[in-house]
Design a protein around this motif. Structure first.
Motif, PDB file in Angstrom:
ATOM      1  N   PRO A 235       0.816  -1.228   0.000  1.00 31.00           N
ATOM      2  CA  PRO A 235       0.000   0.000   0.000  1.00 31.00           C
ATOM      3  C   PRO A 235       0.843   1.269   0.000  1.00 31.00           C
ATOM      4  N   ALA A 236       1.925   1.292   0.773  1.00 36.83           N
ATOM      5  CA  ALA A 236       2.764   2.491   0.839  1.00 36.83           C
ATOM      6  C   ALA A 236       3.471   2.762  -0.482  1.00 36.83           C
ATOM      7  N   VAL A 237       3.975   1.706  -1.113  1.00 36.84           N
ATOM      8  CA  VAL A 237       4.670   1.877  -2.400  1.00 36.84           C
ATOM      9  C   VAL A 237       3.693   2.343  -3.475  1.00 36.84           C
ATOM     10  N   ARG A 238       2.517   1.758  -3.506  1.00 39.55           N
ATOM     11  CA  ARG A 238       1.522   2.152  -4.514  1.00 39.55           C
ATOM     12  C   ARG A 238       1.029   3.583  -4.268  1.00 39.55           C
ATOM     13  N   ALA A 239       0.884   3.957  -3.005  1.00 37.64           N
ATOM     14  CA  ALA A 239       0.446   5.323  -2.705  1.00 37.64           C
ATOM     15  C   ALA A 239       1.505   6.339  -3.135  1.00 37.64           C
ATOM     16  N   ALA A 240       2.782   6.023  -2.896  1.00 36.70           N
ATOM     17  CA  ALA A 240       3.860   6.918  -3.329  1.00 36.70           C
ATOM     18  C   ALA A 240       3.894   7.018  -4.846  1.00 36.70           C
ATOM     19  N   ALA A 241       3.735   5.891  -5.541  1.00 40.03           N
ATOM     20  CA  ALA A 241       3.724   5.902  -7.007  1.00 40.03           C
ATOM     21  C   ALA A 241       2.552   6.726  -7.533  1.00 40.03           C
ATOM     22  N   ARG A 242       1.405   6.613  -6.868  1.00 44.51           N
ATOM     23  CA  ARG A 242       0.239   7.392  -7.287  1.00 44.51           C
ATOM     24  C   ARG A 242       0.465   8.885  -7.052  1.00 44.51           C
ATOM     25  N   GLY A 243       1.122   9.230  -5.956  1.00 44.68           N
ATOM     26  CA  GLY A 243       1.420  10.633  -5.690  1.00 44.68           C
ATOM     27  C   GLY A 243       2.343  11.230  -6.734  1.00 44.68           C
ATOM     28  N   ILE A 244       3.366  10.481  -7.129  1.00 45.28           N
ATOM     29  CA  ILE A 244       4.273  10.953  -8.188  1.00 45.28           C
ATOM     30  C   ILE A 244       3.509  11.101  -9.499  1.00 45.28           C
ATOM     31  N   SER A 245       2.669  10.122  -9.789  1.00 44.18           N
ATOM     32  CA  SER A 245       1.876  10.180 -11.019  1.00 44.18           C
ATOM     33  C   SER A 245       0.978  11.414 -11.033  1.00 44.18           C
ATOM     34  N   ARG A 246       0.409  11.733  -9.885  1.00 48.30           N
ATOM     35  CA  ARG A 246      -0.437  12.925  -9.789  1.00 48.30           C
ATOM     36  C   ARG A 246       0.394  14.179 -10.055  1.00 48.30           C
ATOM     37  N   ASN A 247       1.603  14.220  -9.520  1.00 54.95           N
ATOM     38  CA  ASN A 247       2.502  15.344  -9.761  1.00 54.95           C
ATOM     39  C   ASN A 247       2.840  15.501 -11.241  1.00 54.95           C
ATOM     40  N   LEU A 248       2.894  14.364 -11.936  1.00 51.06           N
ATOM     41  CA  LEU A 248       3.231  14.380 -13.361  1.00 51.06           C
ATOM     42  C   LEU A 248       2.013  14.619 -14.245  1.00 51.06           C
ATOM     43  N   GLY A 249       0.846  14.772 -13.626  1.00 53.63           N
ATOM     44  CA  GLY A 249      -0.368  15.071 -14.379  1.00 53.63           C
ATOM     45  C   GLY A 249      -1.063  13.876 -14.979  1.00 53.63           C
ATOM     46  N   ALA A 250      -0.860  12.694 -14.414  1.00 52.17           N
ATOM     47  CA  ALA A 250      -1.514  11.498 -14.935  1.00 52.17           C
ATOM     48  C   ALA A 250      -3.000  11.522 -14.622  1.00 52.17           C
ATOM     49  N   PRO A 251      -3.874  11.470 -15.622  1.00 49.55           N
ATOM     50  CA  PRO A 251      -5.325  11.507 -15.359  1.00 49.55           C
ATOM     51  C   PRO A 251      -5.787  10.414 -14.412  1.00 49.55           C
ATOM     52  N   ARG A 252      -5.243   9.209 -14.528  1.00 50.73           N
ATOM     53  CA  ARG A 252      -5.708   8.114 -13.682  1.00 50.73           C
ATOM     54  C   ARG A 252      -5.377   8.377 -12.212  1.00 50.73           C
ATOM     55  N   ALA A 253      -4.273   9.079 -11.940  1.00 49.68           N
ATOM     56  CA  ALA A 253      -3.905   9.373 -10.554  1.00 49.68           C
ATOM     57  C   ALA A 253      -4.843  10.409  -9.944  1.00 49.68           C
ATOM     58  N   VAL A 254      -5.356  11.302 -10.776  1.00 48.48           N
ATOM     59  CA  VAL A 254      -6.314  12.297 -10.282  1.00 48.48           C
ATOM     60  C   VAL A 254      -7.658  11.643  -9.981  1.00 48.48           C
ATOM     61  N   ARG A 255      -8.021  10.665 -10.832  1.00 49.01           N
ATOM     62  CA  ARG A 255      -9.318  10.002 -10.677  1.00 49.01           C
ATOM     63  C   ARG A 255      -9.338   9.058  -9.488  1.00 49.01           C
ATOM     64  N   GLN A 256      -8.173   8.397  -9.202  1.00 46.13           N
ATOM     65  CA  GLN A 256      -8.154   7.386  -8.154  1.00 46.13           C
ATOM     66  C   GLN A 256      -8.215   8.016  -6.778  1.00 46.13           C
ATOM     67  N   PRO A 257      -9.090   7.523  -5.922  1.00 46.74           N
ATOM     68  CA  PRO A 257      -9.100   8.015  -4.541  1.00 46.74           C
ATOM     69  C   PRO A 257      -7.895   7.495  -3.785  1.00 46.74           C
ATOM     70  N   ALA A 258      -7.458   8.242  -2.801  1.00 50.89           N
ATOM     71  CA  ALA A 258      -6.340   7.798  -1.968  1.00 50.89           C
ATOM     72  C   ALA A 258      -6.784   6.582  -1.153  1.00 50.89           C
ATOM     73  N   SER A 259      -5.890   5.623  -1.007  1.00 51.83           N
ATOM     74  CA  SER A 259      -6.223   4.421  -0.226  1.00 51.83           C
ATOM     75  C   SER A 259      -5.471   4.421   1.082  1.00 51.83           C
TER      76      SER A 259
END
Length: 259
Positions: A235-259
């Motif tokens: 969970p921690a690794v995936r959350a960090a990856a999602r945060g980086i993706s959000r920083n990079l403007g990935a649409p899927r990272a914006v859509r996904q709720p934080a877990s």
């Protein structure tokens, strides 16, 4: 990369052959060693090395050996795949490190290898062979499996046709085994790579998405093979990856709720 064309090497080929003569295990070389490793005449090497040293691309030590100079690092820092990605990722890599005090890594794919853009490591973290700017075979690493699993099909098929280097008895070394592993990564969205590079460590890795929702990098945490349940780190690794993706403007990272 050594010039291997049937045509005579150009001036650029010769310069790159000289720079490519340096390696992790041989970061400092004499003029004669540079000549031999670059496959060039000593007089040609002397001329090229002199020009590179004047520009700061190479530096001459007091013992007469040459090393890569700071000017090359300045140029390399302009790479969009490197420093821009690193800057977006660093807050999340640092948070992941502070939570675990284990090795945290960020890597990109450069077939057949992964290139490590950043690595944060603590004094008491398990020993790893990776380093920032270093390479390892993609099939043997957690980040590499994530990146290969999300690479274009033709890239995957070309890789599956390669001989697969064995690092440990647990390294994936058959194309069938690798194909199954890549399918598992696509299904799960992460991978646990268990003692594939060294018998003392394992990693948990997840993909980082860019602005086009394509996988542009992968992050991992490397922990001792004994005493850790790697699934607790997912969970921690995936959350960090999602945060980086959000920083990079990935649409899927914006859509996904934080877990």
């Amino acid at each position: 990369m050594r010039h291997n064309s049937a045509q005579a090497p150009t001036v650029v080929d010769r310069v790159l052959n000289v720079l490519g003569a340096f390696s992790t295990d041989r970061p400092a070389l004499s003029l004669s060693e540079l000549s031999r490793r670059a496959g060039l005449a000593l007089s040609t090497t002397h001329r090229i090395v002199g020009e590179l040293a004047r520009r700061g691309a190479l530096e001459r030590q007091d013992d007469g050996l040459y090393r890569v100079g700071l000017w090359l690092w300045e140029v390399a820092s302009l790479s969009a795949r490197g420093m821009g990605l690193r800057e977006s990722a660093m807050p999340f890599l640092e948070d992941l490190y502070e939570a675990t005090h284990e090795n945290v890594q960020l890597a990109v794919l450069d077939v057949p290898d992964v290139v490590y853009v950043e690595r944060i490591s603590g004094r008491h973290a398990v020993s790893v062979v990776s380093r920032a700017g270093g390479r390892l075979a993609a099939h043997a690493t957690g980040v590499g499996l994530v990146l290969l699993a999300n690479a274009p099909v033709d890239v995957q098929e070309e890789y599956l046709g390669r001989p697969l280097k064995r690092y440990t008895p647990r390294t994936i070394c058959s194309s069938e085994q690798l194909r199954h592993a890549l399918a598992d990564v696509r299904r799960d969205g992460f991978v646990i790579s268990d003692r594939q590079v060294e018998m003392v460590s394992m990693s948990v890795a997840a993909p980082v998405y860019g602005s086009e929702d394509d996988v542009v990098a992968a992050i991992s945490i490397v922990v001792p093979a004994e005493g850790f349940d790697p699934r607790t780190l997912v969970p921690a690794v995936r959350a960090a990856a999602r945060g980086i993706s959000r920083n990079l403007g990935a649409p899927r990272a914006v859509r996904q709720p934080a877990s």
